[in-house]
Design an enzyme around this catalytic site. Structure first.
Site, PDB file in Angstrom:
ATOM      1  N   ARG A   1      -0.110  -8.713  24.674  1.00 37.89           N
ATOM      2  CA  ARG A   1      -1.093  -9.797  24.665  1.00 37.89           C
ATOM      3  C   ARG A   1      -0.391 -11.137  24.832  1.00 37.89           C
ATOM      4  O   ARG A   1       0.470 -11.495  24.042  1.00 37.89           O
ATOM      5  CB  ARG A   1      -1.864  -9.758  23.348  1.00 37.89           C
ATOM      6  CG  ARG A   1      -3.056 -10.680  23.331  1.00 37.89           C
ATOM      7  CD  ARG A   1      -3.814 -10.537  22.038  1.00 37.89           C
ATOM      8  NE  ARG A   1      -3.108 -11.161  20.941  1.00 37.89           N
ATOM      9  CZ  ARG A   1      -3.704 -11.642  19.831  1.00 37.89           C
ATOM     10  NH1 ARG A   1      -5.019 -11.529  19.705  1.00 37.89           N
ATOM     11  NH2 ARG A   1      -3.009 -12.198  18.881  1.00 37.89           N
TER      12      ARG A   1
ATOM     13  N   ASP B   1     -18.206 -15.699  16.545  1.00 33.44           N
ATOM     14  CA  ASP B   1     -16.832 -15.909  16.108  1.00 33.44           C
ATOM     15  C   ASP B   1     -16.084 -16.566  17.274  1.00 33.44           C
ATOM     16  O   ASP B   1     -15.977 -15.981  18.362  1.00 33.44           O
ATOM     17  CB  ASP B   1     -16.194 -14.566  15.725  1.00 33.44           C
ATOM     18  CG  ASP B   1     -14.802 -14.757  15.145  1.00 33.44           C
ATOM     19  OD1 ASP B   1     -14.074 -15.643  15.640  1.00 33.44           O
ATOM     20  OD2 ASP B   1     -14.439 -14.015  14.217  1.00 33.44           O
TER      21      ASP B   1
ATOM     22  N   TYR C   1      -5.891 -22.296  13.161  1.00 34.71           N
ATOM     23  CA  TYR C   1      -4.459 -22.190  13.488  1.00 34.71           C
ATOM     24  C   TYR C   1      -4.162 -21.600  14.853  1.00 34.71           C
ATOM     25  O   TYR C   1      -3.015 -21.436  15.202  1.00 34.71           O
ATOM     26  CB  TYR C   1      -3.715 -21.400  12.397  1.00 34.71           C
ATOM     27  CG  TYR C   1      -4.303 -20.041  12.050  1.00 34.71           C
ATOM     28  CD1 TYR C   1      -4.099 -18.941  12.870  1.00 34.71           C
ATOM     29  CD2 TYR C   1      -5.066 -19.879  10.896  1.00 34.71           C
ATOM     30  CE1 TYR C   1      -4.640 -17.708  12.547  1.00 34.71           C
ATOM     31  CE2 TYR C   1      -5.608 -18.644  10.557  1.00 34.71           C
ATOM     32  CZ  TYR C   1      -5.395 -17.570  11.387  1.00 34.71           C
ATOM     33  OH  TYR C   1      -5.934 -16.352  11.078  1.00 34.71           O
ATOM     34  N   LYS C   2      -5.200 -21.246  15.617  1.00 38.24           N
ATOM     35  CA  LYS C   2      -4.956 -20.686  16.955  1.00 38.24           C
ATOM     36  C   LYS C   2      -4.958 -21.828  17.971  1.00 38.24           C
ATOM     37  O   LYS C   2      -4.078 -22.672  17.927  1.00 38.24           O
ATOM     38  CB  LYS C   2      -5.974 -19.593  17.242  1.00 38.24           C
ATOM     39  CG  LYS C   2      -5.724 -18.367  16.338  1.00 38.24           C
ATOM     40  CD  LYS C   2      -6.774 -17.292  16.446  1.00 38.24           C
ATOM     41  CE  LYS C   2      -6.425 -16.143  15.498  1.00 38.24           C
ATOM     42  NZ  LYS C   2      -7.560 -15.280  15.206  1.00 38.24           N
TER      43      LYS C   2
ATOM     44  N   PHE D   1     -12.291  -7.879  15.852  1.00 42.76           N
ATOM     45  CA  PHE D   1     -11.109  -8.041  15.009  1.00 42.76           C
ATOM     46  C   PHE D   1     -11.417  -7.370  13.663  1.00 42.76           C
ATOM     47  O   PHE D   1     -12.513  -7.541  13.115  1.00 42.76           O
ATOM     48  CB  PHE D   1     -10.853  -9.535  14.833  1.00 42.76           C
ATOM     49  CG  PHE D   1      -9.547  -9.855  14.177  1.00 42.76           C
ATOM     50  CD1 PHE D   1      -8.382  -9.892  14.914  1.00 42.76           C
ATOM     51  CD2 PHE D   1      -9.489 -10.123  12.819  1.00 42.76           C
ATOM     52  CE1 PHE D   1      -7.178 -10.198  14.303  1.00 42.76           C
ATOM     53  CE2 PHE D   1      -8.291 -10.423  12.204  1.00 42.76           C
ATOM     54  CZ  PHE D   1      -7.126 -10.459  12.953  1.00 42.76           C
TER      55      PHE D   1
END
Ligand SMILES: *Cc1c(COP(=O)(O)O)cnc(C)c1O
Length: 416
Positions: A375, A203, A228-229, A131
Site C-alpha cells: 500500500r 468515515d 494523523y493521516k 477497517f
C-alpha cells in the site's frame, strides 16, 4: 530500453512538478533526505509549522501561563475552532465539526447517535471490508442500541438499502477503502439511504485532506475522520466528528462527559447536552496534540480541496503510468479510473510484506496490509511526480532482482 524510458518519465515528471500549483507547498514540510514518503495515509509527514507551535504550547502556554491558558489561549474553544478548520477541508460549514477523541470513539458516538435519531428502525449497514476498528465499533454500537448489523459491500449497498427500507437506521461506510484505495460514491449512497428515510455516516479517514468531500453539498448526516493521516496532525492526533446542522439539536450521543455539557462549570449532578457540535465532546482533550493539529492545518493555507485532489490524481496517475512503462506487471488493487480512486495505489503480491520491507530499506516508505497488499499513499501536499516515478523504478528493481527474498525482509515488527 529501461534506462531511456526512465529518463523520459523523469523528464516528464520534472515538467509536471514545476507546473504544479502545489509546487511551493512541499516546502511547508520537513522530510528526511533520501526518503520517498508514501505512507501519509497512515502517518502524515511533519509540517514545518508544528515544532515551534508545540514548543510554544509547552513552554509558554503551559510552562508560564499554566491554568490561565484555558481562557487566555482559548484552550476551551480549541476543539470547535480546529473543527471549523477541518470543516473547510471536508465541505462542512462552521459549527458542525469538532476535533475530539479518536476515530474509533467518534464512530461509536456517531452510530449510537444515529440510531437514536431513527428510533424503531433496527438495521445498520456497513462494509465487510471496512477497517477492522470500524467493524468492531459498529458491532458494539449496534449491541448497545439493540439493532442488527448487516455487512454489505458498497457494490451491493444500493440493493441492501432498498431491501432494508424503512427498517434502515444508519448506513456506515468509508469513502475510500483503506486497503484498495477504491473510492465510493458519497452522493449516490447518501441519496439512496435518504430515499428510505435512513441516515448515513461516512468515515473520511482516507479522504480528509486528500480530496474534496462535500459533506454539506452531498447532504451527509454524520462523518468521522482521522487527524494523523492526510491532515498531518502527528502521531495520535485527535480525530473529528461531523454532525449536520439539521441533526444537531437532536443528536444524543452516548458518551456524556462533562466537556459536552451545556454548563460544565456549574458542576451539576446531571447531564444537559451543550447546544451545537460541542455536545460531541467527551472529556478533557489532549491539548498538545490538538494544537499541533491546528498548526499542521496551516500547511493547507491558500489551497482548495479541489487543488489538492487534482495534484493527488496527477501524482498517483503518474505512478501507475510509470509502473506500466517500466514493465511492472503486478495486479493493481486500486482502480485506474481517476474518479474511482483515492490518494493511494495498492499492488498485490504474494510476498507483499517482504516487498514493502525491501522498499523501505531503499528509502521508499509504504506499508503492508493483509493479506497481500503493498500500500503506497501519496500525500498530495508533499509527494512529487518525481517521487512517483522514482518509487515506481524502486518497485521494478526490487521485483526484478528478487531483492525481497533476502531473509531480513521477512521479519515483522509489532506494527506493519
Ligand atoms: C486509520 C483508520 C482508523 C483509525 O482509527 P483510530 O481510532 O484512530 O485508531 C479508523 N478507521 C479507518 C477507516 C481508518 O483508516
Amino acid at each position: 530500453m529501461t534506462a531511456a524510458a526512465l529518463d523520459h518519465l523523469l523528464a516528464d515528471a520534472a515538467e509536471l512538478d514545476s507546473a504544479s500549483s502545489l509546487a511551493h507547498v512541499r516546502e511547508r514540510f520537513r522530510l528526511p533526505e533520501g526518503v520517498i514518503y508514501l505512507d501519509g495515509n497512515s502517518l502524515g509527514a511533519l509540517p514545518k509549522a508544528v515544532p515551534a507551535a508545540v514548543a510554544d504550547v509547552v513552554t509558554r502556554q503551559w510552562g508560564e501561563q499554566l491554568i490561565r491558558s484555558w481562557n487566555d489561549e482559548d484552550w476551551w474553544g480549541a476543539q470547535t475552532r480546529v473543527g471549523d478548520q477541518v470543516g473547510r477541508l471536508v465541505g462542512a460549514a462552521p459549527g458542525q465539526v469538532v476535533v475530539t477523541d479518536s476515530t474509533s470513539i467518534n464512530l461509536f458516538k456517531a452510530i449510537v447517535g444515529a440510531t437514536r435519531l431513527r428510533p424503531g428502525r433496527r438495521i445498520v449497514l456497513t462494509d465487510p471490508d471496512s477497517f477492522p476498528t470500524d467493524l468492531y465499533i459498529t458491532d458494539a454500537a449496534a449491541r448497545l442500541a439493540g439493532v442488527e448489523v448487516r455487512r454489505v459491500h458498497p457494490d451491493e449497498a444500493l440493493a441492501a438499502i432498498a431491501e432494508a427500507g424503512d427498517e434502515l437506521a444508519v448506513a456506515s461506510y468509508s469513502q475510500i477503502d483503506y486497503r484498495t484505495g477504491e473510492k465510493w460514491d458519497l452522493v449516490a449512497l447518501t441519496e439512496a439511504v435518504h430515499a428510505v428515510g435512513g441516515l448515513i455516516c461516512w468515515d473520511l479517514c482516507h479522504s480528509a485532506g486528500a480530496m474534496e468531500v462535500d459533506l454539506d453539498a452531498g447532504q451527509a448526516d454524520l462523518a468521522v475522520g482521522c487527524g494523523y493521516k492526510y491532515l498531518n496532525g502527528g502521531p495520535g492526533a485527535p480525530a473529528f466528528l461531523y454532525v449536520a446542522e439539521r441533526h444537531l439539536a437532536d443528536f444524543d450521543q452516548p458518551l456524556t462527559g462533562w466537556h459536552g455539557h451545556a454548563r460544565p462549570f456549574e458542576m451539576g449532578p446531571s447531564y444537559d447536552p451543550a447546544p451545537g457540535i460541542t455536545r460531541g465532546r467527551v472529556g478533557t482533550p489532549p491539548l498538545i496534540s490538538l494544537l499541533a493539529l491546528e498548526a499542521a492545518l496551516t500547511a493547507f493555507e491558500g489551497l482548495s480541496p479541489a487543488d489538492v485532489r487534482a495534484q493527488s490524481l496527477s501524482v498517483t496517475g503518474t505512478f501507475i503510468a510509470a509502473l506500466d512503462t517500466l514493465g511492472v506487471d503486478l495486479p493493481l488493487a486500486t482502480p485506474r479510473e481517476d474518479d474511482r480512486r483515492g490518494s493511494q495505489v495498492s499492488l498485490r503480491h504474494p510476498e507483499a510484506f517482504a516487498v514493502v520491507s525491501a522498499l523501505i530499506a531503499r528509502g521508499v516508505i509504504g506499508d503492508f496490509r493483509e493479506p497481500d497488499i503493498i500500500r503506497l499513499g501519496f500525500g498530495p501536499l508533499y509527494v512529487t511526480h518525481a517521487d512517483a516515478v522514482n518509487a515506481a523504478e524502486h518497485v521494478r528493481a526490487v521485483l526484478d532482482s528478487r531483492e525481497f527474498e533476502r531473509p531480513e525482509f521477512a521479519e515483522r515488527g509489532a506494527v506493519t
